[in-house]
Scaffold this active site. Structure first.
Site, mmCIF file in Angstrom:
data_model
loop_
_atom_site.group_PDB
_atom_site.id
_atom_site.type_symbol
_atom_site.label_atom_id
_atom_site.label_comp_id
_atom_site.label_asym_id
_atom_site.label_seq_id
_atom_site.Cartn_x
_atom_site.Cartn_y
_atom_site.Cartn_z
ATOM 1 N N LYS A 11 -5.935 18.183 -30.448
ATOM 2 C CA LYS A 11 -7.169 17.686 -31.049
ATOM 3 C C LYS A 11 -8.181 17.227 -29.982
ATOM 4 O O LYS A 11 -7.807 16.955 -28.839
ATOM 5 C CB LYS A 11 -6.832 16.551 -32.027
ATOM 6 C CG LYS A 11 -5.957 17.011 -33.203
ATOM 7 C CD LYS A 11 -5.792 15.922 -34.255
ATOM 8 C CE LYS A 11 -4.931 16.406 -35.411
ATOM 9 N NZ LYS A 11 -4.873 15.419 -36.519
ATOM 10 N N ASN A 114 -4.487 11.705 -33.582
ATOM 11 C CA ASN A 114 -3.049 11.676 -33.324
ATOM 12 C C ASN A 114 -2.581 12.854 -32.453
ATOM 13 O O ASN A 114 -1.480 13.359 -32.607
ATOM 14 C CB ASN A 114 -2.270 11.590 -34.646
ATOM 15 C CG ASN A 114 -2.616 12.727 -35.595
ATOM 16 O OD1 ASN A 114 -3.451 13.561 -35.278
ATOM 17 N ND2 ASN A 114 -1.976 12.767 -36.739
#
Ligand SMILES: Nc1ncnc2c1ncn2[C@@H]1O[C@H](COP(=O)(O)OP(=O)(O)OP(=O)(O)O)[C@@H](O)[C@H]1O
Length: 139
Positions: A11, A114
């Site tokens: 991410k 996360n």
């Protein structure tokens, strides 16, 4: 029978913090083979499509905004029983609750940020692989 492919994304926050190399090393050492990989940035519309299943949830708009906020690395991985193995390997969705030594514990900074995504079913792994990679790129 369980499938052999899963799709992960490193991410934007993890990419921006330069964790990509360390994360890919852990993934390789856990026995996953990289079948395809792409550095890309999603438009808000593309991120919205990817997370369409979460539309209407309170965190959806913020998640779409975050996932389109900067570069990410999409990686198609192969291993026996890949979806389940990978989800166990990366740790709980919330990094604070993830087991010590997992990617999310080591590199995640919040429930939203996360570090990595992991497909949640064989069916979604296929949809997500096709979202990022053409058939040609996968072979
Ligand atoms: N309550 C929440 N608040 C903020 N963000 C959330 C929340 N729940 C989930 N998310 C974000 O949405 C993503 C998708 O949620 P989901 O419930 O599918 O978790 P997951 O299956 O563990 O994660 P992923 O699909 O990314 O592997 C999570 O990885 C997280 O970034």
């Amino acid at each position: 029978m369980a499938g052999n492919l899963t799709l992960t994304m490193i991410k934007p926050t993890a990419f921006n913090k330069n964790y990509t190399g360390a994360i890919l090393k852990m993934i390789n050492e856990a026995g996953f083979t990289i079948k395809a990989m792409k550095l890309t940035q999603l438009t808000p519309q593309q991120a919205g499509t990817f997370y369409a299943v979460h539309k209407g949830k309170p965190f959806y708009d913020s998640l779409v905004s975050f996932m389109s906020s900067g570069p990410l690395v999409a990686v198609l991985l192969e291993k026996e029983n890949a979806v389940e193995e990978f989800r166990n390997f990366i740790g709980a969705t919330n990094p604070e609750k993830a087991e010590e030594g997992t990617i999310r514990k080591l590199y995640g900074t919040s429930l939203q940020q996360n570090a990595v995504h992991g497909s949640d079913s064989d069916e979604n792994a296929k949809v997500e692989a096709e979202f990022f990679f053409s058939k040609l790129e996968r072979f």
